[in-house]
Design an enzyme around this catalytic site. Structure first.
Site, mmCIF file in Angstrom:
data_model
loop_
_atom_site.group_PDB
_atom_site.id
_atom_site.type_symbol
_atom_site.label_atom_id
_atom_site.label_comp_id
_atom_site.label_asym_id
_atom_site.label_seq_id
_atom_site.Cartn_x
_atom_site.Cartn_y
_atom_site.Cartn_z
ATOM 1 N N ARG A 1 -25.685 20.426 9.439
ATOM 2 C CA ARG A 1 -26.054 19.109 9.992
ATOM 3 C C ARG A 1 -24.846 18.414 10.633
ATOM 4 O O ARG A 1 -24.699 17.192 10.537
ATOM 5 C CB ARG A 1 -26.658 18.197 8.923
ATOM 6 C CG ARG A 1 -27.944 18.710 8.304
ATOM 7 C CD ARG A 1 -29.066 18.764 9.340
ATOM 8 N NE ARG A 1 -30.352 18.978 8.711
ATOM 9 C CZ ARG A 1 -30.879 20.169 8.442
ATOM 10 N NH1 ARG A 1 -30.237 21.271 8.780
ATOM 11 N NH2 ARG A 1 -32.068 20.266 7.873
ATOM 12 N N SER B 1 -35.498 14.184 6.732
ATOM 13 C CA SER B 1 -34.582 13.981 5.594
ATOM 14 C C SER B 1 -33.654 12.819 5.926
ATOM 15 O O SER B 1 -32.983 12.837 6.959
ATOM 16 C CB SER B 1 -33.714 15.214 5.365
ATOM 17 O OG SER B 1 -34.506 16.331 5.098
ATOM 18 N N GLU C 1 -28.116 11.355 6.622
ATOM 19 C CA GLU C 1 -28.195 12.309 7.732
ATOM 20 C C GLU C 1 -28.628 11.598 9.012
ATOM 21 O O GLU C 1 -28.230 11.951 10.116
ATOM 22 C CB GLU C 1 -29.211 13.406 7.362
ATOM 23 C CG GLU C 1 -29.232 14.579 8.306
ATOM 24 C CD GLU C 1 -30.629 15.059 8.603
ATOM 25 O OE1 GLU C 1 -31.328 14.387 9.388
ATOM 26 O OE2 GLU C 1 -31.003 16.113 8.075
HETATM 27 P P1 FAD Z 1 -32.720 11.175 18.660
HETATM 28 O O1 FAD Z 1 -33.197 10.641 17.357
HETATM 29 O O2 FAD Z 1 -33.233 10.555 19.892
HETATM 30 O O3 FAD Z 1 -31.122 11.134 18.672
HETATM 31 C C1 FAD Z 1 -30.380 11.595 17.568
HETATM 32 C C2 FAD Z 1 -28.887 11.391 17.855
HETATM 33 O O4 FAD Z 1 -28.460 12.238 18.908
HETATM 34 C C3 FAD Z 1 -28.545 9.967 18.314
HETATM 35 O O5 FAD Z 1 -27.268 9.657 17.813
HETATM 36 C C4 FAD Z 1 -28.522 10.088 19.827
HETATM 37 O O6 FAD Z 1 -27.699 9.113 20.437
HETATM 38 C C5 FAD Z 1 -27.970 11.479 20.020
HETATM 39 N N1 FAD Z 1 -28.494 12.153 21.225
HETATM 40 C C6 FAD Z 1 -29.787 12.436 21.474
HETATM 41 N N2 FAD Z 1 -29.902 13.129 22.623
HETATM 42 C C7 FAD Z 1 -28.648 13.274 23.119
HETATM 43 C C8 FAD Z 1 -28.109 13.883 24.290
HETATM 44 N N3 FAD Z 1 -28.880 14.485 25.202
HETATM 45 N N4 FAD Z 1 -26.752 13.824 24.475
HETATM 46 C C9 FAD Z 1 -25.953 13.225 23.576
HETATM 47 N N5 FAD Z 1 -26.417 12.623 22.456
HETATM 48 C C10 FAD Z 1 -27.745 12.644 22.228
HETATM 49 N N6 FAD Z 1 -33.966 17.932 11.544
HETATM 50 C C11 FAD Z 1 -33.568 19.150 11.130
HETATM 51 O O7 FAD Z 1 -32.419 19.554 11.377
HETATM 52 N N7 FAD Z 1 -34.389 19.974 10.430
HETATM 53 C C12 FAD Z 1 -35.651 19.630 10.121
HETATM 54 O O8 FAD Z 1 -36.377 20.393 9.490
HETATM 55 C C13 FAD Z 1 -36.121 18.344 10.525
HETATM 56 N N8 FAD Z 1 -37.366 17.916 10.218
HETATM 57 C C14 FAD Z 1 -37.784 16.691 10.598
HETATM 58 C C15 FAD Z 1 -39.088 16.290 10.266
HETATM 59 C C16 FAD Z 1 -39.557 15.051 10.639
HETATM 60 C C17 FAD Z 1 -40.978 14.650 10.277
HETATM 61 C C18 FAD Z 1 -38.726 14.179 11.395
HETATM 62 C C19 FAD Z 1 -39.246 12.851 11.849
HETATM 63 C C20 FAD Z 1 -37.421 14.558 11.719
HETATM 64 C C21 FAD Z 1 -36.946 15.820 11.322
HETATM 65 N N9 FAD Z 1 -35.636 16.251 11.628
HETATM 66 C C22 FAD Z 1 -35.228 17.509 11.254
HETATM 67 C C23 FAD Z 1 -34.692 15.348 12.331
HETATM 68 C C24 FAD Z 1 -34.845 15.351 13.867
HETATM 69 O O9 FAD Z 1 -36.089 15.851 14.256
HETATM 70 C C25 FAD Z 1 -33.740 16.170 14.546
HETATM 71 O O10 FAD Z 1 -32.477 15.671 14.191
HETATM 72 C C26 FAD Z 1 -33.875 16.162 16.079
HETATM 73 O O11 FAD Z 1 -32.970 17.069 16.648
HETATM 74 C C27 FAD Z 1 -33.638 14.791 16.690
HETATM 75 O O12 FAD Z 1 -34.000 14.858 18.048
HETATM 76 P P2 FAD Z 1 -34.316 13.552 18.904
HETATM 77 O O13 FAD Z 1 -34.466 13.975 20.319
HETATM 78 O O14 FAD Z 1 -35.446 12.817 18.313
HETATM 79 O O15 FAD Z 1 -32.952 12.754 18.696
HETATM 80 N N1 EPU Z 2 -37.347 19.153 -4.172
HETATM 81 C C1 EPU Z 2 -37.738 18.413 -5.272
HETATM 82 N N2 EPU Z 2 -38.325 17.206 -5.051
HETATM 83 C C2 EPU Z 2 -38.536 16.706 -3.807
HETATM 84 C C3 EPU Z 2 -38.104 17.448 -2.677
HETATM 85 C C4 EPU Z 2 -37.506 18.687 -2.879
HETATM 86 O O1 EPU Z 2 -37.563 18.843 -6.405
HETATM 87 O O2 EPU Z 2 -39.073 15.615 -3.701
HETATM 88 C C5 EPU Z 2 -36.772 20.488 -4.389
HETATM 89 C C6 EPU Z 2 -37.786 21.552 -3.968
HETATM 90 O O3 EPU Z 2 -38.671 21.864 -5.023
HETATM 91 C C7 EPU Z 2 -36.912 22.727 -3.623
HETATM 92 C C8 EPU Z 2 -35.659 22.054 -3.075
HETATM 93 O O4 EPU Z 2 -35.665 20.703 -3.539
HETATM 94 O O5 EPU Z 2 -36.591 23.444 -4.771
HETATM 95 C C9 EPU Z 2 -35.564 22.109 -1.553
HETATM 96 O O6 EPU Z 2 -36.698 21.464 -0.988
HETATM 97 P P1 EPU Z 2 -37.244 21.792 0.495
HETATM 98 O O7 EPU Z 2 -37.409 23.258 0.658
HETATM 99 O O8 EPU Z 2 -38.405 20.922 0.751
HETATM 100 O O9 EPU Z 2 -36.051 21.428 1.449
HETATM 101 P P2 EPU Z 2 -34.959 20.259 1.448
HETATM 102 O O10 EPU Z 2 -33.686 20.810 0.969
HETATM 103 O O11 EPU Z 2 -35.489 19.057 0.749
HETATM 104 C C10 EPU Z 2 -34.108 20.867 3.818
HETATM 105 C C11 EPU Z 2 -33.799 20.175 5.084
HETATM 106 C C12 EPU Z 2 -35.059 19.933 5.880
HETATM 107 C C13 EPU Z 2 -35.703 21.267 6.184
HETATM 108 C C14 EPU Z 2 -36.024 21.958 4.859
HETATM 109 C C15 EPU Z 2 -36.584 23.342 5.043
HETATM 110 C C16 EPU Z 2 -31.776 18.900 4.734
HETATM 111 C C17 EPU Z 2 -31.170 17.559 4.581
HETATM 112 N N3 EPU Z 2 -33.106 18.935 4.840
HETATM 113 O O12 EPU Z 2 -34.872 19.970 3.016
HETATM 114 O O13 EPU Z 2 -34.708 19.298 7.104
HETATM 115 O O14 EPU Z 2 -36.884 21.114 6.932
HETATM 116 O O15 EPU Z 2 -34.803 22.079 4.085
HETATM 117 O O16 EPU Z 2 -35.589 24.216 5.425
HETATM 118 O O17 EPU Z 2 -31.069 19.905 4.771
HETATM 119 C C18 EPU Z 2 -34.378 17.198 8.174
HETATM 120 O O18 EPU Z 2 -33.200 17.534 8.348
HETATM 121 O O19 EPU Z 2 -34.833 16.118 8.605
HETATM 122 C C19 EPU Z 2 -35.280 18.097 7.448
HETATM 123 C C20 EPU Z 2 -36.540 17.781 7.173
#
Ligand code: FAD
Ligand code: EPU
Length: 338
Positions: free
Chosen positions: A164, A238, A334
């Site tokens: 991240r 997250s 994050e």
């Molecule tokens: P924004 O929110 O618009 O911007 C994020 C940051 O990047 C800001 O600081 C912005 O200024 C900067 N930025 C954006 N675009 C540019 C650009 N072109 N040039 C320079 N700077 C820029 N993330 C994960 O890693 N793994 C996950 O599994 C995951 N799951 C998610 C699930 C949900 C339901 C949600 C809502 C979010 C999740 N995220 C996850 C977080 C998010 O989706 C990612 O971080 C995504 O890459 C953000 O993209 P965005 O275009 O919305 O960025």
């Molecule tokens: N867990 C709990 N309670 C909860 C949530 C999770 O006990 O409420 C435990 C789960 O049971 C599991 C472990 O934590 O044993 C990991 O949970 P999960 O697989 O759901 O993933 P996470 O570590 O909570 C990360 C990323 C997610 C990504 C998932 C899947 C970060 C900060 N988050 O979550 O990314 O989708 O793994 O790979 O690393 C994001 O960055 O926005 C995001 C959603």
């Protein structure tokens, strides 16, 4: 591109937080962006580059210019029998890009299905899920340097990706606008189904020899079962990172809580599941007015309707403090706080 004034940012952030920007404009290419940066209303004032707004929390109105990235296009730049290099415009929707690759049998990003946001933000925090990060297929990116309008090519090394993390979140913060990202994908995909319950999800459907489409669909099903859809419940995924801490600290926690969830993270270090920590301190499903901790994934803070950025931030402080007091673990946010 004409500047809009006093823009309501509610539709532009997946938390659904009401905030306003003094000025805003979209850009579709480097020239449009240079034109905007040269505007006397824009230059010298605060700037915010916005993609899908899915990793951002507005805690106040933005007194500057929001530049909305809408750079289009997906194109093959090089191809041989086994690999393909594909360049995607920063304004392409990340999940649409993944589906584009899956449909063509190009492997490497299928585990990253359904992550919200745009391609241009993906390198910012080296998005990751289900055992894969974009650094694994990343080739290079082009970014415009705000100071002089030059387009600079960044290699994988120059991006300094971590968990991240990247150059753009640290030293390069606020200095560049990412315009396109190029990936190197595999025409003979090597599947990664070891993480979480991907195997279980495939078995449920009786799939023994999965394709990348099967993996993509399994990831989508798992995500939909635990992560809230921002259209229904505002959130930014997250809210905290999973903390990487010394093994001794994990051992101390395990002595009291034998089921603590931790993974190896290099010599002498382990990555703790922050969701587990937050759940164990009793905050899963906790609500403070319209701000809450999600009841299926404690790592996600949510807007139950009418939440404010200050309110979500205060809730995140409460979570940080409670986890620190109970386990001695310092969580780190994050989400980008504006
Ligand atoms: P924004 O929110 O618009 O911007 C994020 C940051 O990047 C800001 O600081 C912005 O200024 C900067 N930025 C954006 N675009 C540019 C650009 N072109 N040039 C320079 N700077 C820029 N993330 C994960 O890693 N793994 C996950 O599994 C995951 N799951 C998610 C699930 C949900 C339901 C949600 C809502 C979010 C999740 N995220 C996850 C977080 C998010 O989706 C990612 O971080 C995504 O890459 C953000 O993209 P965005 O275009 O919305 O960025
Ligand atoms: N867990 C709990 N309670 C909860 C949530 C999770 O006990 O409420 C435990 C789960 O049971 C599991 C472990 O934590 O044993 C990991 O949970 P999960 O697989 O759901 O993933 P996470 O570590 O909570 C990360 C990323 C997610 C990504 C998932 C899947 C970060 C900060 N988050 O979550 O990314 O989708 O793994 O790979 O690393 C994001 O960055 O926005 C995001 C959603």
């Amino acid at each position: 591109m004409a500047l809009q004034h006093d823009l309501d940012l509610t539709p532009y952030n997946t938390f659904g937080i009401a905030a306003r920007a003094d000025r805003a404009a979209p850009f579709r290419n480097a020239d449009e962006l240079r034109g905007l940066l040269a505007d006397p209303m824009v230059s010298g004032n605060p700037l915010l580059i916005l993609g899908g707004g899915s990793n951002i929390l507005f805690t106040q109105d933005f007194h500057g210019t929001v530049l909305r990235n809408e750079v289009p296009g997906i194109a093959v730049v090089e191809e041989d029998d086994t690999h393909v290099r594909v360049r995607a415009g920063a304004g392409e929707t990340w999940h649409e890009f993944v589906l584009h690759c899956v449909a063509r049998g190009w492997g490497g990003v299928e585990n990253l299905s359904l992550i919200p946001g745009k391609v241009g933000a993906a390198p910012m925090q080296n998005i990751g899920a289900y055992g894969v990060e974009i650094k694994d297929t990343f080739d290079s990116l082009e970014a415009l340097r705000i100071a002089d309008g030059e387009v600079v090519l960044f290699s994988k090394e120059a991006c300094a990706f971590g968990y991240r993390e990247s150059f753009f979140k640290r030293e390069g913060k606020g200095l560049f606008v990412i315009l396109s990202v190029t990936f190197r994908l595999n025409k003979e995909p090597v599947l990664n189904t070891s993480y979480g319950n991907i195997q279980e999800e495939l078995a449920k459907k009786g799939i023994t020899e999965p394709t990348i489409r099967d993996v993509s669909e399994a990831v989508i099903a798992i995500r939909q079962s635990k992560l809230p859809d921002p259209v229904e419940l505002g959130n930014a995924g997250s809210f905290f990172k999973n903390p990487v801490v010394p093994t001794e600290l994990v051992d101390r926690i395990r002595a009291q809580e034998p089921d603590v969830v931790a993974y190896p993270a290099g010599p002498g270090m382990q990555k703790l599941a922050a969701g587990w920590l937050i759940e164990r301190v009793g905050l899963k499903g906790y609500r403070n007015g319209p701000q809450g901790v999600h009841d299926r994934q404690a790592l996600v803070l949510v807007n139950h309707g009418g939440a404010t950025g200050q309110g979500v931030f205060a809730l995140s402080e409460h979570v940080l403090r409670t986890v620190k007091e109970r386990f001695g673990v310092e969580l780190e946010r994050e989400v980008n706080i504006v």
